[in-house]
Design a protein around this motif. Structure first.
Motif, mmCIF file in Angstrom:
data_model
loop_
_atom_site.group_PDB
_atom_site.id
_atom_site.type_symbol
_atom_site.label_atom_id
_atom_site.label_comp_id
_atom_site.label_asym_id
_atom_site.label_seq_id
_atom_site.Cartn_x
_atom_site.Cartn_y
_atom_site.Cartn_z
ATOM 1 N N LYS A 1 -1.395 10.202 2.937
ATOM 2 C CA LYS A 1 -1.315 10.427 4.403
ATOM 3 C C LYS A 1 -1.294 11.967 4.406
ATOM 4 C CE LYS A 1 2.477 9.875 7.791
ATOM 5 N NZ LYS A 1 1.461 9.335 8.854
ATOM 6 N N ILE B 1 -7.551 14.072 -0.537
ATOM 7 C CA ILE B 1 -8.807 13.607 0.419
ATOM 8 C C ILE B 1 -9.371 12.443 -0.321
ATOM 9 C CG2 ILE B 1 -10.907 14.256 1.296
ATOM 10 C CD1 ILE B 1 -10.000 17.158 1.358
ATOM 11 N N GLU B 2 -9.473 12.408 -1.490
ATOM 12 C CA GLU B 2 -10.261 11.328 -2.064
ATOM 13 C C GLU B 2 -9.343 10.165 -2.152
ATOM 14 O OE1 GLU B 2 -11.439 12.919 -5.742
ATOM 15 O OE2 GLU B 2 -13.245 14.320 -4.956
ATOM 16 N N GLU B 3 -8.239 10.251 -2.370
ATOM 17 C CA GLU B 3 -7.479 9.080 -2.546
ATOM 18 C C GLU B 3 -6.750 8.608 -1.046
ATOM 19 O OE1 GLU B 3 -6.526 7.376 -5.300
ATOM 20 O OE2 GLU B 3 -7.771 8.659 -6.332
ATOM 21 N N ARG B 4 -6.935 9.281 -0.203
ATOM 22 C CA ARG B 4 -6.704 8.979 1.253
ATOM 23 C C ARG B 4 -5.139 8.821 1.510
ATOM 24 N NH1 ARG B 4 -11.008 7.375 4.542
ATOM 25 N NH2 ARG B 4 -12.986 7.018 3.154
ATOM 26 N N LYS C 1 -1.142 10.384 -7.443
ATOM 27 C CA LYS C 1 -2.169 9.425 -7.699
ATOM 28 C C LYS C 1 -1.709 8.564 -8.746
ATOM 29 C CE LYS C 1 -7.036 9.428 -9.334
ATOM 30 N NZ LYS C 1 -8.050 10.327 -9.766
ATOM 31 N N LYS D 1 0.309 4.324 -0.853
ATOM 32 C CA LYS D 1 -0.316 5.323 -0.473
ATOM 33 C C LYS D 1 -0.013 5.976 0.799
ATOM 34 C CE LYS D 1 -4.311 5.286 -3.163
ATOM 35 N NZ LYS D 1 -6.039 5.329 -3.433
ATOM 36 N N GLN D 2 0.369 4.980 1.847
ATOM 37 C CA GLN D 2 0.790 5.543 3.124
ATOM 38 C C GLN D 2 2.270 6.251 3.146
ATOM 39 O OE1 GLN D 2 1.680 2.207 5.857
ATOM 40 N NE2 GLN D 2 1.656 0.805 4.034
ATOM 41 N N ASN E 1 0.828 -1.247 0.110
ATOM 42 C CA ASN E 1 -0.037 -0.108 -0.256
ATOM 43 C C ASN E 1 0.976 1.118 -0.085
ATOM 44 O OD1 ASN E 1 -1.970 2.115 0.396
ATOM 45 N ND2 ASN E 1 -2.186 1.606 2.513
ATOM 46 N N SER F 1 -11.973 14.448 6.841
ATOM 47 C CA SER F 1 -10.892 13.989 6.303
ATOM 48 C C SER F 1 -9.860 13.587 7.572
ATOM 49 C CB SER F 1 -10.397 14.361 5.061
ATOM 50 O OG SER F 1 -9.095 13.796 4.872
ATOM 51 N N THR F 2 -8.964 12.779 7.605
ATOM 52 C CA THR F 2 -7.642 12.576 8.226
ATOM 53 C C THR F 2 -6.541 13.029 7.772
ATOM 54 O OG1 THR F 2 -7.482 10.132 7.519
ATOM 55 C CG2 THR F 2 -8.927 10.662 9.621
ATOM 56 N N LEU F 3 -6.734 13.731 6.495
ATOM 57 C CA LEU F 3 -5.562 14.022 5.652
ATOM 58 C C LEU F 3 -4.773 15.195 6.561
ATOM 59 C CD1 LEU F 3 -3.959 14.107 2.770
ATOM 60 C CD2 LEU F 3 -5.669 16.068 2.364
#
Length: 247
Positions: free
Chosen positions: A42, A37-40, A235, A4-5, A2, A63-65
């Motif tokens: 970090k 925000i949408e792609e989550r 992205k 994205k993190q 993953n 959001s937690t962004l």
């Protein structure tokens, strides 16, 4: 993996640098924030004058962004007082990460005490406010020996002055992405430079910024030991495509 993190989605151009009007550049920044925000992802990394905008959008989206911003960007030659003032404003505006540009020219000129003082004082400010602090050393402006020495210097200042549990909150970061190189040489992260940083900054974490354009390159950086990756093509990288963005 993953990926994205590990990705700090990044947009740091001024309107003039982007060839846009101020309003157009705000729209581009909004697009990057919304995408993050949408792609989550970090974190979204933006210029200081956009932090309030990001905070508003993130709050409205529940959001937690997290929000990162740059301090004394991109030259890093401002006074300590100016660095601190900019950082204090960013903290008040809602930034979570403060990416300071180290005064690497002072370091190259032998003014090590100045660099040590700014690293210590600015890091104290960030950590006291429970922020993550990153020090951009601008590897494209340094030779191999200087990369090793500056990474070690930052590590030594932090290890000597802060508790061990705070070490993960202070990064050594490779690049601004705005340094003008000769002969089209890379101005962002490279495997050899990141390897030197990892070897000499440890136990501090390292962020590879700029130059990572594919999922495979991002994975390779993580496998080396990098904890964060800065890119304006987050992205595309996350989706397994190649980013054509400069940073």
């Amino acid at each position: 993996m993953n990926i994205k993190q590990y990705l700090d989605s990044t947009y740091l151009k001024t309107a003039a640098q982007a060839g846009l009007s101020v309003d157009e550049n705000i729209l581009v920044t909004k697009g990057f924030i919304q995408e993050a925000i949408e792609e989550r992802f970090k974190l979204i990394m933006i210029r200081p004058d956009m932090v309030c905008l990001a905070k508003k959008m993130i709050t409205e989206a529940n959001s937690t962004l997290q929000i990162g911003t740059v301090i004394d960007f991109p030259q890093g030659e401002s006074s300590l007082e100016e660095k601190l003032a900019e950082a204090i404003q960013a903290i008040q505006d809602g930034a979570d990460d403060l990416d300071f540009v180290c005064n690497y020219e002072a370091f190259k000129n032998g003014n090590v005490d100045l660099v040590k003082e700014e690293i210590l004082t600015c890091t104290q400010l960030g950590l006291a406010n429970k922020k993550v602090v990153k020090w951009i050393i601008e590897i494209a402006a340094l030779n191999d020996k200087q990369i090793i020495q500056l990474s070690s210097l930052i590590k030594n200042v932090i290890v000597s002055n802060f508790e061990q549990e705070l070490f993960p909150k202070v990064f050594v970061k490779s690049s601004t992405g705005f340094y003008k190189t000769e002969n089209n040489l890379p101005n962002g992260a490279t495997i050899p430079a990141i390897t030197m940083m990892l070897e000499n900054a440890s136990p501090l974490p390292v962020k590879a910024a700029g130059g990572v354009r594919t999922y495979e390159e991002a994975v390779a950086m993580v496998q080396l030991g990098v904890k964060r990756i800065g890119t304006s093509g987050a992205k595309m990288i996350a989706n397994g495509q190649k980013s054509n963005n400069e940073y």
